[in-house]
Design a protein around this motif. Sequence first.
Motif, PDB file in Angstrom:
ATOM      1  N   LEU A 364       0.838  -1.209   0.000  1.00  0.00           N
ATOM      2  CA  LEU A 364       0.000   0.000   0.000  1.00  0.00           C
ATOM      3  C   LEU A 364       0.870   1.255   0.000  1.00  0.00           C
ATOM      4  O   LEU A 364       0.557   2.244  -0.676  1.00  0.00           O
ATOM      5  N   LEU A 365       1.963   1.219   0.760  1.00  0.00           N
ATOM      6  CA  LEU A 365       2.888   2.348   0.761  1.00  0.00           C
ATOM      7  C   LEU A 365       3.488   2.552  -0.623  1.00  0.00           C
ATOM      8  O   LEU A 365       3.597   3.681  -1.116  1.00  0.00           O
ATOM      9  N   ASN A 366       3.873   1.450  -1.278  1.00  0.00           N
ATOM     10  CA  ASN A 366       4.450   1.547  -2.617  1.00  0.00           C
ATOM     11  C   ASN A 366       3.424   2.041  -3.631  1.00  0.00           C
ATOM     12  O   ASN A 366       3.757   2.773  -4.577  1.00  0.00           O
ATOM     13  N   CYS A 387      12.259   1.271  -3.081  1.00  0.00           N
ATOM     14  CA  CYS A 387      13.336   1.131  -2.100  1.00  0.00           C
ATOM     15  C   CYS A 387      12.830   1.438  -0.688  1.00  0.00           C
ATOM     16  O   CYS A 387      13.085   0.686   0.261  1.00  0.00           O
ATOM     17  N   ILE A 388      12.105   2.545  -0.548  1.00  0.00           N
ATOM     18  CA  ILE A 388      11.561   2.915   0.764  1.00  0.00           C
ATOM     19  C   ILE A 388      10.558   1.867   1.244  1.00  0.00           C
ATOM     20  O   ILE A 388      10.558   1.484   2.420  1.00  0.00           O
ATOM     21  N   SER A 389       9.727   1.387   0.342  1.00  0.00           N
ATOM     22  CA  SER A 389       8.718   0.393   0.712  1.00  0.00           C
ATOM     23  C   SER A 389       9.365  -0.893   1.193  1.00  0.00           C
ATOM     24  O   SER A 389       8.861  -1.553   2.116  1.00  0.00           O
ATOM     25  N   GLY A 423      20.679   7.472   1.605  1.00  0.00           N
ATOM     26  CA  GLY A 423      21.669   7.780   0.586  1.00  0.00           C
ATOM     27  C   GLY A 423      21.222   7.372  -0.805  1.00  0.00           C
ATOM     28  O   GLY A 423      21.433   8.098  -1.783  1.00  0.00           O
ATOM     29  N   ALA A 424      20.585   6.203  -0.918  1.00  0.00           N
ATOM     30  CA  ALA A 424      20.116   5.721  -2.219  1.00  0.00           C
ATOM     31  C   ALA A 424      19.042   6.640  -2.795  1.00  0.00           C
ATOM     32  O   ALA A 424      19.034   6.944  -3.994  1.00  0.00           O
ATOM     33  N   VAL A 425      18.124   7.103  -1.946  1.00  0.00           N
ATOM     34  CA  VAL A 425      17.039   7.985  -2.395  1.00  0.00           C
ATOM     35  C   VAL A 425      17.604   9.304  -2.909  1.00  0.00           C
ATOM     36  O   VAL A 425      17.250   9.770  -4.004  1.00  0.00           O
TER      37      VAL A 425
END
Length: 472
Positions: A364-366, A387-389, A423-425
């Motif tokens: 749902l977040l994604n 990535c965050i999800s 860092g990736a974001v």
Amino acid sequence: MTPKKIVAFAIGPIGAAILGFISLPIITWFFTQEDVGRMAMFQVTLSFSTLLFSLGLDQSYVREFHEVENKPALLKRAMLPGLILLTIAVIVLLSLGELIASWLFGVPHLHLGVLVVLALVTSYISRFLSLVLRMNERGLAFSMSQLLPKLLLLVIIGGYIAADADKDLTNLVLANTAALAFVCAIYGWNTREEWLAGIRAKLDIDQLKMMLRFGLPLILGGLAFWGLTAIDKVFLRALASFEDLAVYSVSVSFAAAAGILQSVFSTVWAPTVYKWASAGIGLEKVHKVNRYVLAMVVLGFCLAGLLSWIVAIFLPPNYATVQWIVVSCIGYPLLYTLSETTVVGIGISRRSSFSMLASIVAFLLNLVGNWWLIPIFGAAGAAVSTCISFWVFFFLRTEFSVYLWKPMPRLLLYSFTLSVVFGAVVFTIWGEILQGWMVVYWLVVLGCWAVAFRVEMREVIGLIGRRKPIVV
């Protein structure tokens, strides 16, 4: 599992990744960007079909393998229900004619739909037969079954180029379907004793019901996990273009380097940890494995951030943004692998509904993240959202496992993973602007990594040098 067996299992993913790195740039140079994007939808459909029709029984097979005597009968119970449902679905899909290809590729051709259906069936069968090799610790056979299809795909693409064949969607789909059919045939030959005995085995309905009670909650969780890994491509198909989808899918394909760790570890870990649980081995081994995997995950992010510029050398100019997007794309395989070391409490307690809940929340977040970020950042937005999800997915699986089983140290776990995801974001969205600053950032994280995991580094050096590991 002995080091020799681990190496045998590792040959396949490593060799397949190397062949993938060879074939991927070739495909991007000789096939149109739109067709490369369309192949991403092909892969999404295959993963969705396998997850849906497995009914969670593939996970039940892994969970019950060491608990039953008649393993061919277990294979039949796990494989048959989904195969029946898939057969019905295939008949319905074929009756729809050109609709399959039109929806997937935007090209209404019946022969493409037939190739897709063949790929769906072979992928499903291969999933279960691969588990037979995996659970019986037949590492070399498992690896060859992964390696040979990639080699076949490379040979077919090379043949197209040598023969000056049409570089069109039909030939691209045909090459991939042929590789899938080949791996299914190899799996079938290597597991013939098991599935032939399974055909003759009696179907135990009571045992099937027990397996379904474990597996059915995983259907929704499996669909949610599919959405977590594939909704980015669906949104790119709907909100962007096949060109954006191609850039993103190529980034994901390069992130398959991190997928080597995921593939090897997941193959070895599930049978091993359940064997430990059956033998009553303590939590200390799980904690030690977790630290090693965390070290590899952080190192993977840092190296990707420092060296991602290399991928641009091998790709056409219209894929230049891949070097920024790929760092967020490795979040899926790396964070998923790490979560496999922290989620063991859910599997051991057989509370699969908690795993489902983690997948649903992250999905749902994604969903929201892709809807918000793709119109703004395109393929970069999809990578960042996923990535965050996956960090949220990893966090929930860890906390649920602690709740259901036993506590584990998590401060180092969360601080390092948050640092590399942050860092990736930033790297994916603003890396082209902040190039020098991002190099400094990744070097700082790498320095902290060297201090935090100095014991593990010494142990590895000791093993490589064939002397007793140094422990401080």
